[in-house]
Design a protein around this motif. Structure first.
Motif, PDB file in Angstrom:
ATOM      1  N   PRO A 219       0.834  -1.203   0.000  1.00 25.87           N
ATOM      2  CA  PRO A 219       0.000   0.000   0.000  1.00 25.87           C
ATOM      3  C   PRO A 219       0.872   1.257   0.000  1.00 25.87           C
ATOM      4  CG  PRO A 219      -0.736  -1.558   1.660  1.00 25.87           C
ATOM      5  CD  PRO A 219       0.567  -2.075   1.156  1.00 25.87           C
ATOM      6  N   GLN A 220       0.347   2.322  -0.567  1.00 26.59           N
ATOM      7  CA  GLN A 220       1.129   3.549  -0.686  1.00 26.59           C
ATOM      8  C   GLN A 220       1.602   4.064   0.676  1.00 26.59           C
ATOM      9  OE1 GLN A 220      -0.767   6.658  -2.911  1.00 26.59           O
ATOM     10  NE2 GLN A 220       0.841   8.154  -2.493  1.00 26.59           N
ATOM     11  N   SER A 221       0.749   3.969   1.683  1.00 27.06           N
ATOM     12  CA  SER A 221       1.129   4.465   3.006  1.00 27.06           C
ATOM     13  C   SER A 221       2.346   3.717   3.549  1.00 27.06           C
ATOM     14  CB  SER A 221      -0.046   4.330   3.979  1.00 27.06           C
ATOM     15  OG  SER A 221      -0.445   2.970   4.101  1.00 27.06           O
ATOM     16  N   GLU A 222       2.415   2.425   3.274  1.00 30.73           N
ATOM     17  CA  GLU A 222       3.541   1.609   3.739  1.00 30.73           C
ATOM     18  C   GLU A 222       4.808   1.970   2.974  1.00 30.73           C
ATOM     19  OE1 GLU A 222       4.232  -3.094   4.901  1.00 30.73           O
ATOM     20  OE2 GLU A 222       2.470  -2.472   3.747  1.00 30.73           O
ATOM     21  N   ARG A 223       4.662   2.165   1.674  1.00 27.14           N
ATOM     22  CA  ARG A 223       5.808   2.538   0.846  1.00 27.14           C
ATOM     23  C   ARG A 223       6.375   3.890   1.277  1.00 27.14           C
ATOM     24  NH1 ARG A 223       3.753   3.489  -3.859  1.00 27.14           N
ATOM     25  NH2 ARG A 223       1.719   2.442  -3.887  1.00 27.14           N
ATOM     26  N   GLU A 224       5.497   4.825   1.536  1.00 22.10           N
ATOM     27  CA  GLU A 224       5.950   6.151   1.952  1.00 22.10           C
ATOM     28  C   GLU A 224       6.609   6.116   3.321  1.00 22.10           C
ATOM     29  OE1 GLU A 224       2.615   8.757   1.636  1.00 22.10           O
ATOM     30  OE2 GLU A 224       2.820   8.986  -0.550  1.00 22.10           O
ATOM     31  N   LYS A 225       6.130   5.260   4.184  1.00 27.56           N
ATOM     32  CA  LYS A 225       6.729   5.126   5.514  1.00 27.56           C
ATOM     33  C   LYS A 225       8.175   4.658   5.409  1.00 27.56           C
ATOM     34  CE  LYS A 225       6.119   2.831  10.000  1.00 27.56           C
ATOM     35  NZ  LYS A 225       5.256   1.931  10.803  1.00 27.56           N
ATOM     36  N   VAL A 226       8.416   3.659   4.572  1.00 24.18           N
ATOM     37  CA  VAL A 226       9.768   3.136   4.404  1.00 24.18           C
ATOM     38  C   VAL A 226      10.649   4.182   3.725  1.00 24.18           C
ATOM     39  CG1 VAL A 226      11.155   1.358   3.274  1.00 24.18           C
ATOM     40  CG2 VAL A 226       8.992   0.758   4.377  1.00 24.18           C
ATOM     41  N   PHE A 227      10.126   4.845   2.712  1.00 23.95           N
ATOM     42  CA  PHE A 227      10.877   5.895   2.024  1.00 23.95           C
ATOM     43  C   PHE A 227      11.295   6.984   3.007  1.00 23.95           C
ATOM     44  CE2 PHE A 227      10.852  10.071  -0.012  1.00 23.95           C
ATOM     45  CZ  PHE A 227      11.790   9.891  -1.012  1.00 23.95           C
ATOM     46  N   ASN A 228      10.388   7.403   3.843  1.00 23.15           N
ATOM     47  CA  ASN A 228      10.691   8.474   4.795  1.00 23.15           C
ATOM     48  C   ASN A 228      11.714   8.034   5.838  1.00 23.15           C
ATOM     49  OD1 ASN A 228       8.940  10.289   3.550  1.00 23.15           O
ATOM     50  ND2 ASN A 228       7.188   9.654   4.793  1.00 23.15           N
ATOM     51  N   MET A 229      11.707   6.760   6.205  1.00 26.74           N
ATOM     52  CA  MET A 229      12.684   6.260   7.166  1.00 26.74           C
ATOM     53  C   MET A 229      14.095   6.296   6.603  1.00 26.74           C
ATOM     54  SD  MET A 229      11.285   3.035   9.394  1.00 26.74           S
ATOM     55  CE  MET A 229      10.616   2.037   8.073  1.00 26.74           C
ATOM     56  N   LEU A 230      14.231   6.048   5.292  1.00 26.91           N
ATOM     57  CA  LEU A 230      15.551   5.816   4.720  1.00 26.91           C
ATOM     58  C   LEU A 230      16.130   6.985   3.930  1.00 26.91           C
ATOM     59  CD1 LEU A 230      15.045   2.148   3.453  1.00 26.91           C
ATOM     60  CD2 LEU A 230      15.992   2.903   5.637  1.00 26.91           C
ATOM     61  N   GLN A 231      15.297   7.936   3.495  1.00 25.38           N
ATOM     62  CA  GLN A 231      15.785   8.942   2.561  1.00 25.38           C
ATOM     63  C   GLN A 231      16.878   9.835   3.141  1.00 25.38           C
ATOM     64  OE1 GLN A 231      13.200  12.121   1.400  1.00 25.38           O
ATOM     65  NE2 GLN A 231      11.938  12.046   3.250  1.00 25.38           N
ATOM     66  N   MET A 232      16.785  10.192   4.414  1.00 25.85           N
ATOM     67  CA  MET A 232      17.798  11.068   4.999  1.00 25.85           C
ATOM     68  C   MET A 232      19.094  10.312   5.294  1.00 25.85           C
ATOM     69  SD  MET A 232      15.704  13.587   7.572  1.00 25.85           S
ATOM     70  CE  MET A 232      17.229  14.461   7.943  1.00 25.85           C
TER      71      MET A 232
END
Length: 304
Positions: A272-285
């Motif tokens: 789901p998009q919410s799950e994908r965005e959660k992982v992206f936000n954890m790792l992008q920085m």
């Protein structure tokens, strides 16, 4: 695979009377000497065979292994200098682990050691000792054998790799006493001492918990319950931002990236998009130079 799982669950009570003691690794060894001029090709061939025999015939543990349970791994040496029997170069080490009830394998280790230096005379025997430092080369080989074992066992049972981290500590201490490059504490943040610290220092040893949760409770679960397994993977990688906040230069962060980032792209391709965005936000920085791959997680693009 089923006996590997039983091994991880039952090793403490020695409940495997039907397995036979066997060597633990199925290690492919290769030496690239294209950068070396001269008539040393035969020496590199004998060195490659000697390392292959060492990794695939010595028994590193007292644990019961069946032949079909050996850990698949690879050691790729690149020779950059070779003068009077002294090898200088780097080493790429990789190991994989099967995923329960599937044909899929997952990378546990994908690390490049750029501090490889040792002396080797053609046809010199490589002597294994679990307690002594016979040579720089065998110390390096022992180090990576036990690191591969430690990560593999940690992925099957909580802190299952503990005996092998203890061996690693002893190897690193002997290496530091030798004064040779690659072993020294604080020499750089990506040498063999730093890799061991990433898994044993209190500030960063949560990586070991993550190994178990990601693999045993996450990937192994995905074959029967993809959503449940993926949710556990999402939860497990929450350790990565925690480590970044405490130890932003830890080599553990790059070890995770090099082993898992491509895999995460595929794992979250159908999330789901919410799950994908959660992982992206954890790792992008944490991994700003990996924007392209991280963006594939965010958008749900599967790696080809």
């Amino acid at each position: 695979m089923s006996r590997r799982l039983m091994l991880s669950l039952c090793a403490m009570v020695m409940c495997l009377p039907f397995t036979v003691k066997a060597q633990e690794l199925n290690c492919k060894v290769e030496i690239n000497s294209d950068q070396i001029e001269g008539t040393y090709k035969e020496a590199f061939k004998t060195l490659e065979q000697a390392i292959n025999d060492y990794m695939n015939t010595n028994v590193f543990t007292n644990t019961q292994f069946g032949n079909n349970e050996k850990i698949e791994c690879r050691m790729f040496f690149t020779a950059k200098e070779y003068t009077d029997g002294k090898f200088v170069g780097d080493l790429q080490v990789q190991s994989i682990r099967p995923v329960y009830n599937s044909t899929y394998t997952t990378t546990l280790l994908n690390f490049k050691d750029s501090k490889i230096e040792f002396n080797y005379t053609e046809n010199e025997p490589l002597v294994f000792s679990p307690t002594r430092m016979e040579s720089q080369l065998t110390a390096i080989l022992n180090y990576y054998a036990y690191l591969i074992l430690a990560l593999d066992f940690d992925s099957f049972s909580p802190n299952g790799g503990e005996p092998y981290y203890e061996r690693l500590k002893s190897i690193v201490q002997m290496g530091q006493s030798s004064g040779e490059s690659g072993w020294k504490a604080f020499e750089d943040n990506k040498n063999r001492s730093a890799v061991l610290s990433a898994f044993t220092d209190p500030a960063t040893q949560k990586l070991r918990t993550m190994l178990y949760d990601y693999h045993r409770r996450g990937l192994d679960e995905m074959t029967t319950s993809p959503d449940k397994g993926r949710a556990k993977i999402t939860e497990s990688i929450g350790v990565i931002p925690e480590i970044y906040e405490i130890a932003p230069m830890s080599v553990g962060l790059s070890l995770f990236k090099d082993a898992k980032l491509d895999e995460l792209v595929n794992i979250y391709s159908k999330a789901p998009q919410s799950e994908r965005e959660k992982v992206f936000n954890m790792l992008q920085m944490i991994y700003p130079t990996e924007h392209e791959r991280l963006n594939k997680i965010k958008t749900g693009q599967e790696k080809q």
